[in-house]
Each structure stands twice: as C-alpha cells, then as structure tokens.
Design an enzyme around this catalytic site. Structure first.
Site, PDB file in Angstrom:
ATOM      1  CB  SER A 209      -0.926  -0.040   1.228  1.00  0.00           C
ATOM      2  OG  SER A 209      -1.891   0.971   1.145  1.00  0.00           O
ATOM      3  CG  ASN A 210      -0.281   4.772  -1.336  1.00  0.00           C
ATOM      4  OD1 ASN A 210      -0.969   5.484  -0.617  1.00  0.00           O
ATOM      5  ND2 ASN A 210      -0.724   4.294  -2.495  1.00  0.00           N
ATOM      6  NE  ARG A 211       4.736   7.900   4.847  1.00  0.00           N
ATOM      7  CZ  ARG A 211       5.246   7.680   6.052  1.00  0.00           C
ATOM      8  NH1 ARG A 211       5.755   6.504   6.333  1.00  0.00           N
ATOM      9  NH2 ARG A 211       5.260   8.622   6.959  1.00  0.00           N
TER      10      ARG A 211
END
Ligand code: CTP
Length: 401
Positions: A209-211
């Site tokens: 995923s990402n932030r």
C-alpha cells in the site's frame, strides 16, 4: 460558507441543548453572526450567559422584552438562516400547527429564510404518529430536517433513535442549505471524487500500500457537498469518517477503484482524482500465508497497474471538468505540468511530499494548482479544507459557461 452570515440559533428545552453550545461556538468560529433565541424550556437546561459568552452576541428569550417588539419579524426575514437545535416534540408540533406563542415559534411562522431543524427526543415520542406527521409536514413545507440519529439517549446507554445530530453534521447541512438557497456553487452538479490508498494483496495476510490517509479527498468531498453538489466518494481503506451527505463507495485495490470510476464517470460533471492508487501489484497472490524462513530472501514480482485517468478518458462526460493530483518529491511543478498534459486534465494540484506540512497523513498542505489554460496559483501552507475550497473555486469557474 457561513462566514459573514447572520444565523439565528433557536434552542428549545431538551438535554441535547448542551450540544447547541458547541454548535454556537462552531458557528461563531466559522465567522457567522449568531443570535440565540431560547425557549423557556431551554433555560431550564442552559443559561443565556453561556450563549452570550460563546457568540458575543445578544440572546433573546421573549417577544415582550422592551425594545425588541419586532425581533420575531426581523430575525425571521433579514437573517440568512434559522437553525432550531434541539427541536423538541413540542416545538415541532407548534411549528407544524403554525402556533406562535413564544419568540421562537412566532419567528418560525414569520420565516422567509431557510430553516434547519435538528429534532431530539425520547424514541417513543419520536415514533408517535403525531410527531411523525408533524415532521413530515415541516419537511413538505421546505424545512430541512437533520437527524435525529440512533444513539444513547438521556434515559440510558442503549442505542435508540432520537439523539440530536452532532454539531458538525448540523453545520454541514446549514452550509449546504444557505448555498442552495442562493442557487450558487456546485448546486445540482454531480461530483465524483476519489480518495485514499489502495491495497494490493501479496497473500491473505500481507499487502502493498502507500501512505495516503484519504484526508485530502475527504475534505474535497465534504466541501463539495456543502456547496450543493451530489457527491460520490470512491475511497480506499482509510480511518476518515464518511462525510455528511456523501455517497461512499469503498474499494480496496487499484483495479476495483478503476472499475468504480469507470461505472460512475459517464454521469459525472466533475472528476477529482485525489486517490493514490497503487502503481504496482504482485503478479501472483499466495493462497495461504507464506511462512518466514530465517535467513532467506523473498523476491516479489510486481506488474504496473493501469493509469485510471488515462484508461477511463473515453468514459468522461463531454464538457466535464477533470482534476488530477501530483505528489512529487522534488521538481514538483514541472513534473505536475507533464502529468496535466499527459492525462488530459483541466487542473492539476501539485504538492511536494518532501516539504514539511505537505503530503500524506497531515491536516495541512501547500499546493500549486496549474490549469490547462496556463494559469498557475501558488497557495500558502494551509488546512486541507481550505485547499479543498480553493480547488472547488476553480472547478466552479470552469463549469460556468
Ligand atoms: N492516478 C491514476 N491511476 C494510477 C495512478 C495515479 O489515475 N494508477 C492518478 C492519481 O489519482 C493522480 C494522478 O494520476 O490524480 C497522478 O498520480 P501520481 O501518483 O502522482 O502519478 P502517476 O501517474 O502514478 O506517475 P508516477 O507515480 O510515475 O509519478
């Protein structure tokens, strides 16, 4: 939306009137001029001094106060909005009948400005056919009824219908009602907004995923709804609460996000792609959890996902406005300009994640907005809500022929 407006806050006698103090404060903080009108019952729960201190404005209680003989007319016709919170079963019944036996109900009979009612009462009182009919009548006459919601009531902790909506929910409705009464803003426009990260599964336990926190997209959806738009928010996993009034479509993967955008896009007047879809996904997904084997390495093979803005281009409604975001780390404006052209956007909102206070998981942002026609705006570091407003200001101008 409520800054500079004159809002009359009517408070009737229910325990929820303690929340009206927070509402009075929030309205004042937003820059509204608030005149509070208390019924006799309200003063059994909260005092005029509380509202006077919170709003720095007069608090009225009677049609008979010397010097205030015409208040019920001026408040009802020269203000921008009347909010009644809490609206008890008794006030609702009197308003439905057109009774005018105190300042609040006299004002409601004379009202030519929009009225928002936030009912609060015991669940049996709410379920009573008389209350249901009265509320229906007031709604049919054009009043906006907010809530009540299901939650713990004064009688005990069990969850039942009758709880007054929270001040933030009432505020969102109030803003929307004022904007719509003026027929401005995004009234009646369909906005499709995306937010948050996506998750690409590696196995049943792990994902890439990402932030992205989803904050920026949620703020845009929130403000757009308050400006009168019909809003659909497609969001990846986030802890942000669903914005008031907005249709929320939860998704998990970039492919699901793409499919949801493709479905809704042909009807959208505006697309705002604030989501951070995963750029890569694992080529294979384990069916069971892969065990850790000490000292071993694990190489994952990733495949690029589709560019959603590009691959859905043909699904855009003719004449619609499309806004993209670009989150860069260094040389942000020229990279953003390249994306504006490549993705065929009307506007791009660029920020540099390497700057303090900008980017993921913070409540502020410092952005540059570029338009297709060459315009450029460098906004100062400000809240994401303010940034949302600035983006929507420019969208509104592009929608006006
Ligand atoms: N975007 C998209 N589809 C993707 C990735 C991004 O539609 N698979 C959208 C984003 O929602 C954003 C814009 O494209 O509005 C730019 O996203 P960004 O991640 O900055 O750029 P990418 O196109 O992914 O390019 P790169 O990651 O190489 O900078």
């Amino acid at each position: 939306m409520l800054a500079g407006r004159h809002v009359v806050l009517g408070v009737s006698g229910g325990i929820a009137s303690y929340k009206s103090c927070l509402l009075a404060r929030a309205l004042t903080e937003q820059g509204a001029r608030v005149t509070t009108v208390l019924t006799r019952g309200a003063t059994e729960f909260v005092g005029p001094a509380t509202f006077e201190a919170l709003t720095h404005r007069p608090v009225l209680r009677s049609v008979w106060d010397p010097g205030h003989a015409l208040d019920h007319i001026t408040l009802a016709q020269d203000s921008d909005l009347i909010i009644v919170a809490p609206a008890t079963a008794h006030v609702i019944a009197r308003a439905a009948q057109g009774l005018a036996d105190d300042l609040l109900t006299t004002m409601l009979v004379a009202a030519t400005v929009p009225v928002v009612l936030a009912p609060a009462m015991n669940d049996d009182m709410l379920a009573h056919p008389a209350t249901a009919r009265n509320l229906e009548q007031l709604r049919a006459r054009g009043m906006t009824i907010v809530g009540p919601e299901i939650g713990p009531l004064a009688e005990g902790p069990s969850e039942r219908p009758g709880r007054m909506s929270e001040p933030d929910t009432i505020l969102a409705h109030a803003a929307r009602v004022v904007v719509r009464s003026e027929g401005t803003g995004l009234d009646g426009k369909r906005l499709l907004i995306t937010a948050g990260p996506t998750r690409e599964a590696i196995d049943p336990i792990r994902f890439i995923s990402n932030r992205s926190s989803g904050k920026m997209g949620h703020r845009v959806a929130e403000v757009a709804w308050e400006r009168g738009a019909e809003v659909t928010l497609i969001t990846g996993p986030t802890t942000e609460p669903p914005p008031v009034g907005v249709t929320v479509v939860p998704v998990e993967t970039a492919a699901q996000l793409a499919a949801a955008v493709r479905r809704a896009l042909p009807r959208a007047d505006v697309l705002i792609m604030a989501a951070a879809p995963g750029d890569y996904r694992p080529t294979t997904q384990g069916e069971t959890k892969r065990k850790r084997e000490g000292g071993k390495t694990w190489t994952l093979e990733l495949k690029a996902t589709d560019d959603i803005l590009l691959t859905t281009k043909a699904d855009r409604k003719p004449g619609s406005v499309v806004v993209g975001f670009a989150l860069e780390t260094g040389d942000a404006v020229s990279k953003g300009q390249a994306k504006l052209t490549k993705k065929d956007l009307d506007l791009i909102v660029i920020n540099d994640a390497s700057e303090p206070g900008a980017g993921f998981d913070v409540d502020t942002n410092r952005v540059t907005i570029l338009a297709k026609d060459g315009n450029r705006w460098d906004l100062p570091l400000t809240s994401k809500r303010e940034v949302a407003g600035a983006i929507l200001d420019r969208v509104e101008r592009l929608l006006v022929p």
